[in-house]
Enzyme design. Structure first.
Site, PDB file in Angstrom:
ATOM      1  N   THR A 114       0.815  -1.208   0.000  1.00 20.18           N
ATOM      2  CA  THR A 114       0.000   0.000   0.000  1.00 20.18           C
ATOM      3  C   THR A 114       0.853   1.265   0.000  1.00 20.18           C
ATOM      4  OG1 THR A 114      -1.477   1.291   1.428  1.00 20.18           O
ATOM      5  CG2 THR A 114      -0.096  -0.293   2.526  1.00 20.18           C
ATOM      6  N   TYR A 162      -1.717  -0.220  10.388  1.00 17.88           N
ATOM      7  CA  TYR A 162      -2.013  -0.887   9.110  1.00 17.88           C
ATOM      8  C   TYR A 162      -0.807  -0.782   8.173  1.00 17.88           C
ATOM      9  CZ  TYR A 162      -3.689  -1.458   4.338  1.00 17.88           C
ATOM     10  OH  TYR A 162      -3.813  -1.837   3.021  1.00 17.88           O
TER      11      TYR A 162
HETATM   12  N1  LIG Z   1      -8.661  -1.363  -1.206  1.00 18.75           N
HETATM   13  C1  LIG Z   1      -7.605  -0.570  -1.277  1.00 18.75           C
HETATM   14  O1  LIG Z   1      -7.715   0.608  -1.668  1.00 18.75           O
HETATM   15  C2  LIG Z   1      -6.245  -1.087  -0.929  1.00 18.75           C
HETATM   16  C3  LIG Z   1      -5.155  -0.192  -0.983  1.00 18.75           C
HETATM   17  C4  LIG Z   1      -3.889  -0.681  -0.689  1.00 18.75           C
HETATM   18  C5  LIG Z   1      -3.702  -2.015  -0.368  1.00 18.75           C
HETATM   19  N2  LIG Z   1      -4.776  -2.855  -0.289  1.00 18.75           N
HETATM   20  C6  LIG Z   1      -4.532  -4.262   0.065  1.00 18.75           C
HETATM   21  O2  LIG Z   1      -5.172  -5.110  -0.867  1.00 18.75           O
HETATM   22  C7  LIG Z   1      -5.586  -6.314  -0.236  1.00 18.75           C
HETATM   23  C8  LIG Z   1      -7.025  -6.599  -0.600  1.00 18.75           C
HETATM   24  O3  LIG Z   1      -7.828  -5.527  -0.141  1.00 18.75           O
HETATM   25  P1  LIG Z   1      -9.372  -5.419  -0.485  1.00 18.75           P
HETATM   26  O4  LIG Z   1      -9.693  -3.977  -0.645  1.00 18.75           O
HETATM   27  O5  LIG Z   1      -9.710  -6.356  -1.570  1.00 18.75           O
HETATM   28  O6  LIG Z   1     -10.011  -5.900   0.901  1.00 18.75           O
HETATM   29  P2  LIG Z   1     -11.173  -6.953   1.191  1.00 18.75           P
HETATM   30  O7  LIG Z   1     -11.473  -6.835   2.647  1.00 18.75           O
HETATM   31  O8  LIG Z   1     -12.283  -6.782   0.220  1.00 18.75           O
HETATM   32  O9  LIG Z   1     -10.452  -8.343   0.870  1.00 18.75           O
HETATM   33  C9  LIG Z   1      -9.672  -9.040   1.793  1.00 18.75           C
HETATM   34  C10 LIG Z   1     -10.099 -10.505   1.705  1.00 18.75           C
HETATM   35  O10 LIG Z   1      -9.252 -11.281   2.548  1.00 18.75           O
HETATM   36  C11 LIG Z   1     -10.045 -12.161   3.358  1.00 18.75           C
HETATM   37  N3  LIG Z   1      -9.252 -12.412   4.560  1.00 18.75           N
HETATM   38  C12 LIG Z   1      -8.863 -11.520   5.499  1.00 18.75           C
HETATM   39  N4  LIG Z   1      -8.080 -12.114   6.399  1.00 18.75           N
HETATM   40  C13 LIG Z   1      -7.947 -13.412   6.016  1.00 18.75           C
HETATM   41  C14 LIG Z   1      -7.245 -14.535   6.546  1.00 18.75           C
HETATM   42  N5  LIG Z   1      -6.524 -14.447   7.654  1.00 18.75           N
HETATM   43  N6  LIG Z   1      -7.329 -15.725   5.875  1.00 18.75           N
HETATM   44  C15 LIG Z   1      -8.081 -15.842   4.750  1.00 18.75           C
HETATM   45  N7  LIG Z   1      -8.764 -14.808   4.216  1.00 18.75           N
HETATM   46  C16 LIG Z   1      -8.696 -13.612   4.854  1.00 18.75           C
HETATM   47  C17 LIG Z   1     -11.356 -11.425   3.550  1.00 18.75           C
HETATM   48  O11 LIG Z   1     -12.452 -12.260   3.849  1.00 18.75           O
HETATM   49  C18 LIG Z   1     -11.518 -10.734   2.187  1.00 18.75           C
HETATM   50  O12 LIG Z   1     -12.204 -11.562   1.275  1.00 18.75           O
HETATM   51  C19 LIG Z   1      -5.322  -6.145   1.255  1.00 18.75           C
HETATM   52  O13 LIG Z   1      -4.163  -6.848   1.602  1.00 18.75           O
HETATM   53  C20 LIG Z   1      -5.124  -4.643   1.411  1.00 18.75           C
HETATM   54  O14 LIG Z   1      -4.252  -4.341   2.465  1.00 18.75           O
HETATM   55  C21 LIG Z   1      -6.041  -2.423  -0.559  1.00 18.75           C
END
Ligand SMILES: NC(=O)c1ccc[n+]([C@@H]2O[C@H](COP(=O)([O-])OP(=O)(O)OC[C@H]3O[C@@H](n4cnc5c(N)ncnc54)[C@H](O)[C@@H]3O)[C@@H](O)[C@H]2O)c1
Length: 341
Positions: free
Chosen positions: A123, A149
């Site tokens: 991120t 985070y």
């Molecule tokens: N959305 C953004 O703008 C953004 C920005 C930077 C980084 N990220 C990173 O991208 C990744 C995905 O984010 P997202 O927006 O799709 O979030 P999200 O919450 O939609 O997806 C995360 C998924 O991981 C699953 N999960 C969480 N912990 C788990 C575990 N211990 N074991 C198995 N499954 C687990 C959740 O059920 C969910 O389906 C994350 O790692 C986040 O840090 C997202």
């Protein structure tokens, strides 16, 4: 490419927002995928029946070994994690546990089972936002995350680099800026109701799901005083994952890349564009904006320097248009509200 290019990619968090779009991008390219997700924020329905799905935690070494063994996976895309910044401030241990400790356990199982390539969701929150000023942030900019985070993500980056150096695992660290929008064919989008993401909240507001939208600060050193961010369409981000996996197929070592477009929009500009999309799509009036004080930890401007990803992957985004992003996000939010998804 060798034969492992045809083995299914193990996607952790594939029932979530970004992971489900990466899964679709892989399927669209003719590659197979396998998903593991504990459904803490993800939705089972985000994964089509054609994709093997395992409900479980990424630190369940037995489950991960079984999946990799049965499907012959050689590639992992690791999206699973906890992502809400204010929650990480309140519950830091939960974030270190889910994002760092569980990633370590996952890595161990992956190495024991013969995984060769690993793509990690990092991120822009790893950067020193306060020091960013108005300049785009290159990958070698100062790293100083402002919250648990961001620190949990940076710790995992460091862990991955050490593991890559010690084992030869090929690693791609992708640092996402502000991810927004939804699949153009309506196959997926951001399900989770609880969000701090501006475009999703703005869509919820024009649809009446939220009464108003908070604008945190209007006295920043930006053209209109509100914070500037680099918004990347989730489908362009998904294709970056496909491209980086192909890159790792040919190249050893670790790569770190920003994922953004290299230009930003202010909060005011974003809200104007969502209002415009709502007027065109729904005939809705403008949302109620509630001005408030600055929020602690918000940098004035976070914009990606993107030459590395563009040059290394020949990545050519197709949705670099805030109107397209807002319209797809609003269409998705309406489907969710109407219960058609
Ligand atoms: N959305 C953004 O703008 C953004 C920005 C930077 C980084 N990220 C990173 O991208 C990744 C995905 O984010 P997202 O927006 O799709 O979030 P999200 O919450 O939609 O997806 C995360 C998924 O991981 C699953 N999960 C969480 N912990 C788990 C575990 N211990 N074991 C198995 N499954 C687990 C959740 O059920 C969910 O389906 C994350 O790692 C986040 O840090 C997202």
């Amino acid at each position: 490419m060798n034969s492992s290019a045809h083995s299914p990619v193990l996607i952790t968090g594939g029932a979530g927002y970004i992971g489900s779009h990466a899964m679709l991008a892989l399927l669209d390219q003719g590659r197979a995928a396998v998903v593991v997700d504990n459904l803490s924020t993800g939705r089972r329905g985000a994964v089509p029946d054609s994709v093997p799905f395992y409900e479980g935690n990424v630190d369940d070494g037995g489950l991960i070994a079984k999946i990799i063994g049965e499907h012959g996976c050689r590639d992992v895309m690791h999206f699973a994690g906890s992502i809400i910044v204010p929650e990480s401030v309140e519950k830091p241990l939960d974030y270190y546990q889910n994002n760092v400790v569980r990633s370590a356990q996952l890595l161990r199982a992956c190495l024991d089972s013969g995984i060769e390539r690993f793509v990690f969701s990092s991120t822009a929150a790893v950067y020193d936002g306060d020091g960013a000023g108005q300049r785009p942030l290159a990958e070698d900019a100062v790293l100083a995350p402002a919250n648990p985070y961001g620190r949990s993500k940076l710790m995992t980056e460091w862990m991955l680099r050490d593991v890559a150096a010690a084992t030869g695992l090929r690693v791609a660290v992708l640092r996402y800026f502000n991810v927004a929008g939804a699949d153009g064919a309506g196959r997926s989008g951001q399900y989770s109701k609880v969000t701090s993401h501006l475009i999703k909240r703005a869509c919820q507001t024009v649809l009446g799901i939220q009464p108003h939208i908070d604008v945190f600060g209007d006295d920043y050193a930006t053209p209109d005083g509100t914070c500037v961010r680099d918004y990347i369409h989730v489908t362009d981000l998904a294709w970056a994952h496909v491209a980086v996996l192909n890159h790792l197929q040919e190249n050893a070592g670790t790569v770190t890349m920003n994922c953004g477009y290299g230009h930003g929009y202010s909060v005011t500009q974003v809200l104007d564009v969502v209002d415009q999309a709502a007027a065109e799509m729904l005939g809705a009036g403008p949302m109620l904006r509630r001005p408030g004080p600055r929020r602690q930890g918000d940098a004035a401007s976070l914009v990606a320097e993107t030459s590395r990803i563009r040059q290394t992957l020949n990545w050519q985004p197709k949705h670099d248009d805030l109107k397209v992003i807002a319209a797809s996000a609003l269409a998705w939010e309406k489907r969710l509200m109407d219960g058609t998804d």
